[in-house]
Design a protein around this motif. Structure first.
Motif, short mmCIF file in Angstrom:
data_model
loop_
_atom_site.label_atom_id
_atom_site.label_comp_id
_atom_site.label_asym_id
_atom_site.label_seq_id
_atom_site.Cartn_x
_atom_site.Cartn_y
_atom_site.Cartn_z
N CYS A 209 -2.18 -5.00 -5.67
CA CYS A 209 -0.48 -5.31 -6.02
C CYS A 209 0.12 -6.17 -5.15
O CYS A 209 1.23 -6.63 -5.29
CB CYS A 209 0.02 -4.30 -6.59
N HIS A 210 0.13 -5.53 -3.75
CA HIS A 210 0.81 -6.28 -2.80
C HIS A 210 0.34 -7.21 -2.00
O HIS A 210 0.81 -7.73 -1.05
CB HIS A 210 1.29 -4.90 -1.91
N ILE B 96 2.24 -8.73 -7.19
CA ILE B 96 2.90 -7.84 -8.42
C ILE B 96 3.80 -7.21 -7.77
O ILE B 96 4.94 -6.90 -8.22
CB ILE B 96 1.97 -7.16 -9.18
N LEU C 218 5.76 -6.25 1.82
CA LEU C 218 6.02 -5.10 2.64
C LEU C 218 6.12 -5.26 4.02
O LEU C 218 6.26 -4.43 4.97
CB LEU C 218 4.74 -3.94 2.29
N GLU D 25 13.19 -6.58 4.35
CA GLU D 25 13.97 -6.54 3.22
C GLU D 25 13.32 -5.11 2.13
O GLU D 25 12.24 -5.16 1.97
CB GLU D 25 13.74 -7.65 2.05
N THR E 221 8.54 6.86 -1.02
CA THR E 221 8.12 5.85 -1.97
C THR E 221 6.74 5.80 -2.75
O THR E 221 6.27 5.88 -3.86
CB THR E 221 8.66 4.50 -1.71
N ALA F 139 7.82 4.13 -7.85
CA ALA F 139 9.10 3.64 -7.92
C ALA F 139 9.25 3.18 -9.33
O ALA F 139 8.11 2.75 -10.03
CB ALA F 139 9.23 2.50 -6.91
N LYS G 208 9.84 0.41 -11.15
CA LYS G 208 9.32 -0.97 -11.76
C LYS G 208 7.90 -1.04 -11.32
O LYS G 208 7.71 -2.20 -10.87
CB LYS G 208 10.16 -1.89 -11.28
N GLY G 209 7.01 -0.10 -11.75
CA GLY G 209 5.68 -0.54 -11.68
C GLY G 209 5.04 -0.04 -10.34
O GLY G 209 3.67 -0.30 -10.33
N MET G 210 5.48 0.75 -9.69
CA MET G 210 4.82 1.09 -8.31
C MET G 210 4.22 2.63 -8.76
O MET G 210 5.16 3.71 -8.70
CB MET G 210 5.84 1.51 -7.20
N PRO G 211 3.00 2.85 -8.63
CA PRO G 211 2.50 4.09 -9.19
C PRO G 211 2.95 5.30 -8.09
O PRO G 211 3.10 5.09 -6.73
CB PRO G 211 0.89 4.01 -9.28
N TRP H 71 1.58 7.93 -5.78
CA TRP H 71 0.22 8.31 -5.08
C TRP H 71 -0.26 9.89 -4.81
O TRP H 71 -1.22 9.95 -4.03
CB TRP H 71 -0.29 7.43 -4.17
N LEU I 190 -3.87 10.35 -3.53
CA LEU I 190 -4.41 10.02 -2.30
C LEU I 190 -4.30 11.55 -1.43
O LEU I 190 -5.12 11.59 -0.37
CB LEU I 190 -3.50 8.95 -1.56
N VAL J 124 2.03 0.61 6.73
CA VAL J 124 2.78 -0.26 6.28
C VAL J 124 3.98 -0.47 7.08
O VAL J 124 4.40 -1.70 7.26
CB VAL J 124 3.35 0.18 4.73
C1 HEC Z 1 -0.15 -1.40 -9.84
C2 HEC Z 1 0.51 -2.19 -8.63
C3 HEC Z 1 0.95 -1.39 -7.58
C4 HEC Z 1 0.04 -0.65 -6.61
C5 HEC Z 1 -1.52 -0.29 -6.79
C6 HEC Z 1 0.68 -0.27 -5.46
N1 HEC Z 1 1.94 -0.68 -5.63
FE1 HEC Z 1 3.36 -0.36 -4.34
N2 HEC Z 1 4.72 -1.36 -5.65
C7 HEC Z 1 4.42 -2.04 -6.88
C8 HEC Z 1 5.91 -2.64 -7.43
C9 HEC Z 1 5.84 -3.22 -8.72
C10 HEC Z 1 6.67 -1.97 -6.54
C11 HEC Z 1 8.22 -2.40 -6.88
C12 HEC Z 1 8.71 -1.06 -7.64
C13 HEC Z 1 10.22 -1.36 -7.93
O1 HEC Z 1 10.95 -2.05 -7.59
O2 HEC Z 1 10.90 -0.21 -8.54
C14 HEC Z 1 6.07 -1.37 -5.28
C15 HEC Z 1 6.75 -0.88 -4.19
C16 HEC Z 1 6.36 -0.47 -3.13
C17 HEC Z 1 7.07 -0.20 -2.12
C18 HEC Z 1 8.57 -0.11 -1.88
C19 HEC Z 1 9.03 -1.56 -1.20
C20 HEC Z 1 10.55 -1.68 -1.02
O3 HEC Z 1 11.05 -2.55 -0.86
O4 HEC Z 1 11.33 -0.31 -0.81
C21 HEC Z 1 6.37 0.53 -1.13
C22 HEC Z 1 6.58 0.99 0.22
C23 HEC Z 1 4.86 0.32 -1.72
N3 HEC Z 1 4.98 -0.20 -2.89
C24 HEC Z 1 3.65 0.60 -1.03
C25 HEC Z 1 2.51 0.86 -1.57
C26 HEC Z 1 1.47 1.49 -0.88
C27 HEC Z 1 1.29 1.86 0.42
C28 HEC Z 1 0.31 1.25 -1.82
C29 HEC Z 1 -0.99 1.81 -1.94
C30 HEC Z 1 -1.10 3.33 -1.73
C31 HEC Z 1 0.94 0.59 -3.22
N4 HEC Z 1 2.26 0.38 -3.10
C32 HEC Z 1 0.29 0.40 -4.44
C33 HEC Z 1 3.42 -1.91 -7.32
C34 HEC Z 1 1.97 -1.31 -6.64
#
Ligand code: HEC
Length: 168
Positions: A103-104, A112, A116, A120, A133, A138, A140-143, A145, A149, A161
């Motif tokens: 996703c990142h 998606i 990071l 910002e 986080t 979060a 909007k689509g951040m699972p 963990w 994990l 990160v």
């Molecule tokens: C299914 C897709 C997906 C996966 C897999 C995913 N993320 Fe995300 N992540 C997102 C999305 C979409 C957002 C933005 C969420 C929002 O705006 O509410 C996000 C937001 C974040 C943020 C916050 C960024 C900010 O600007 O504050 C962090 C940190 C982050 N992810 C880290 C991770 C890490 C580390 C992993 C792996 C363990 C991970 N993400 C796995 C989709 C994903």
């Protein structure tokens, strides 16, 4: 045949009564004694005098495995120490590649999920905030963990990160 034994003759066929050898009889009686003893001691007719049960054995093995595993891989690690340990950050990079890159993006520059690597942040860019986080997710689509994990791996991936340049 020296001693005379009971004999049965039919159609010219002689049938002698040869008693089974002693070792065979002892073995035969032994299996019966063993079987009765087993049924009394182990779960069979009743719960068994020894109190053994599959569930108890399973619980004991799980408990001892947990104990050994806890020593090999602690459930939590110190965040500040993780950020200063290149080996731990390298572990975090592997976790990122398998759980987050989809996703990142492989370079964490965003797909998606947001970039990071810049300064910002929607939910905060300190290492503690990144841990939070990732743990809770979060909207909007951040699972979240947390369960997948575990705390120690989240600390590692957050340290990675944070090291990408955008960390505050
Ligand atoms: C299914 C897709 C997906 C996966 C897999 C995913 N993320 Fe995300 N992540 C997102 C999305 C979409 C957002 C933005 C969420 C929002 O705006 O509410 C996000 C937001 C974040 C943020 C916050 C960024 C900010 O600007 O504050 C962090 C940190 C982050 N992810 C880290 C991770 C890490 C580390 C992993 C792996 C363990 C991970 N993400 C796995 C989709 C994903």
């Amino acid at each position: 045949m020296s001693e005379e034994r009971e004999m049965h003759v039919f159609d010219g066929i002689e049938e002698h009564d040869n008693p089974p050898p002693t070792w065979f009889n002892l073995l035969f009686i032994g299996t019966i004694v063993w079987g009765i003893g087993y049924l009394i001691l182990m779960p069979g007719i009743g719960p068994g005098l020894l109190g053994w049960s599959q569930n108890k054995q399973y619980d004991a093995e799980v408990a001892s495995a947990k104990e050994r595993f806890a020593k090999a891989a602690p459930a939590t690690i110190d965040l500040a120490a993780a950020m200063n340990d290149p080996l731990v950050v390298a572990d975090g990079k592997k976790i990122f590649a398998s759980s987050c890159a989809a996703c990142h993006g492989p370079e964490a520059k965003g797909a998606i999920g947001p970039n990071l690597t810049d300064a910002e942040w929607l939910y905060g860019g300190t290492a503690e905030e990144i841990v939070h986080t990732v743990t809770k997710g979060a909207p909007k689509g951040m699972p979240a963990w947390e369960s997948q994990l575990g705390a120690a791996n989240i600390t590692k991936v957050a340290a990675f990160v944070h090291s990408l340049g955008g960390g505050l």
